[in-house]
Design a protein around this motif. Sequence first.
Motif, short mmCIF file in Angstrom:
data_model
loop_
_atom_site.label_atom_id
_atom_site.label_comp_id
_atom_site.label_asym_id
_atom_site.label_seq_id
_atom_site.Cartn_x
_atom_site.Cartn_y
_atom_site.Cartn_z
N TYR A 32 -6.32 6.08 -2.35
CA TYR A 32 -5.84 4.77 -2.78
C TYR A 32 -6.59 3.71 -1.98
O TYR A 32 -6.52 3.69 -0.75
CB TYR A 32 -4.33 4.64 -2.56
N HIS A 33 -7.30 2.84 -2.69
CA HIS A 33 -8.11 1.82 -2.02
C HIS A 33 -7.23 0.69 -1.52
O HIS A 33 -6.53 0.04 -2.29
CB HIS A 33 -9.19 1.30 -2.97
N ASN A 49 0.80 -1.21 0.00
CA ASN A 49 0.00 0.00 0.00
C ASN A 49 0.84 1.27 0.00
O ASN A 49 0.70 2.12 -0.89
CB ASN A 49 -0.95 0.00 1.20
N LEU A 50 1.71 1.42 0.97
CA LEU A 50 2.50 2.64 1.08
C LEU A 50 3.44 2.83 -0.11
O LEU A 50 3.52 3.93 -0.66
CB LEU A 50 3.26 2.64 2.41
N GLN A 79 -1.71 11.73 -1.62
CA GLN A 79 -2.39 10.43 -1.59
C GLN A 79 -2.89 10.13 -0.18
O GLN A 79 -2.20 10.40 0.81
CB GLN A 79 -1.42 9.32 -2.02
N ILE A 80 -4.09 9.55 -0.11
CA ILE A 80 -4.67 9.14 1.16
C ILE A 80 -5.14 7.70 1.04
O ILE A 80 -5.84 7.35 0.08
CB ILE A 80 -5.87 10.03 1.56
N LEU A 81 -4.75 6.86 1.98
CA LEU A 81 -5.22 5.47 1.99
C LEU A 81 -6.64 5.43 2.51
O LEU A 81 -6.95 6.02 3.56
CB LEU A 81 -4.30 4.62 2.87
N SER A 93 -6.85 0.53 -6.43
CA SER A 93 -7.13 1.56 -7.44
C SER A 93 -7.05 2.95 -6.82
O SER A 93 -7.10 3.12 -5.60
CB SER A 93 -8.51 1.34 -8.06
N PHE A 94 -6.92 3.95 -7.68
CA PHE A 94 -6.85 5.35 -7.28
C PHE A 94 -8.09 6.08 -7.78
O PHE A 94 -8.51 5.89 -8.92
CB PHE A 94 -5.60 6.02 -7.85
#
Length: 296
Positions: free
Chosen positions: A252-253, A144-145, A159-161, A187-188
């Motif tokens: 970001y999913h 993820n990161l 970007q934010i998770l 996905s974004f």
Amino acid sequence: MLKAVIPVAGLGTRMLPATKAIPKEMLPLVDKPIIQYIIKECYMAGINEIIFVTHSSKNSIENHFDTSFELKSLLEQKGKQQLLNEINGVLPKNIKIMHVRQGDSNGLGHAVLCAKPFVGDDDFIVILPDVIINEYKCNYEFDNLPAMIERFYLTGKSQILIERVNKEHVEKYGIVDCNNEISNSGSFNNISAIVEKPHKDNSPSDLAVVGRYVLSRDIWPLLERTPIGMSGEIQLTDALSMLLKTHAIEGYHIKGESLDCGDKMGYMKAFFEYSRQHQTFGSQFHRWIKDTVAAV
């Protein structure tokens, strides 16, 4: 490489009385404190400079990542090489940790701002230490990161998770609006709005902020003038909402799932998950759980 800001100054009130004398970040997940899993995530993402925004009551976090010569000497004398290896691996050698105090508990936005002297006028990462990515749910725990960092460098967009949550629980999270765009794991999507802990009847979606941010340097002047918000604190969410007016932000999913270890039920779930998957004791623990359930 981007520096990571990890705010650890919170008093952990959701986990009282356990956190009265022990920082919530030092609560164990089996045989490691929660904060060590966060450092591992940073290491796997290639981050080598970390700023802890801390509090006078959090000295045990600093001590955990410091070298204990007496303990190392004792383990060497007793020939306990496996334990010595684990102690030596608490902090990877290429990671540098810095500490800055947050004098008053003025919210996450203020905590992040306290790290600016170390970060400078640069882009940076924020990681909340009470939210871990489940290592055992799938093979994506360390994807993820790095994916968010790569996307940030590619697009220049913060970007934010994010992760879907039960609509009944949106009041516990920052919630983003992605305009109902089709979203899949990994996905974004462009974020059109972000709000802090909305009422379920007014929530723009069920997409919650997980606690991982890759942020443009453009957030710094906004944090400096972010007004006092919810709970009488300076909220990072409010600064991000201001940033959205002039800059694009993407969500970001998450691949996998998050575990909120700052919440009692979330911590219980995390402890169960990490106990049953433990390399040494996992199978024994799993059999005990099956026998216990069968006997009920």
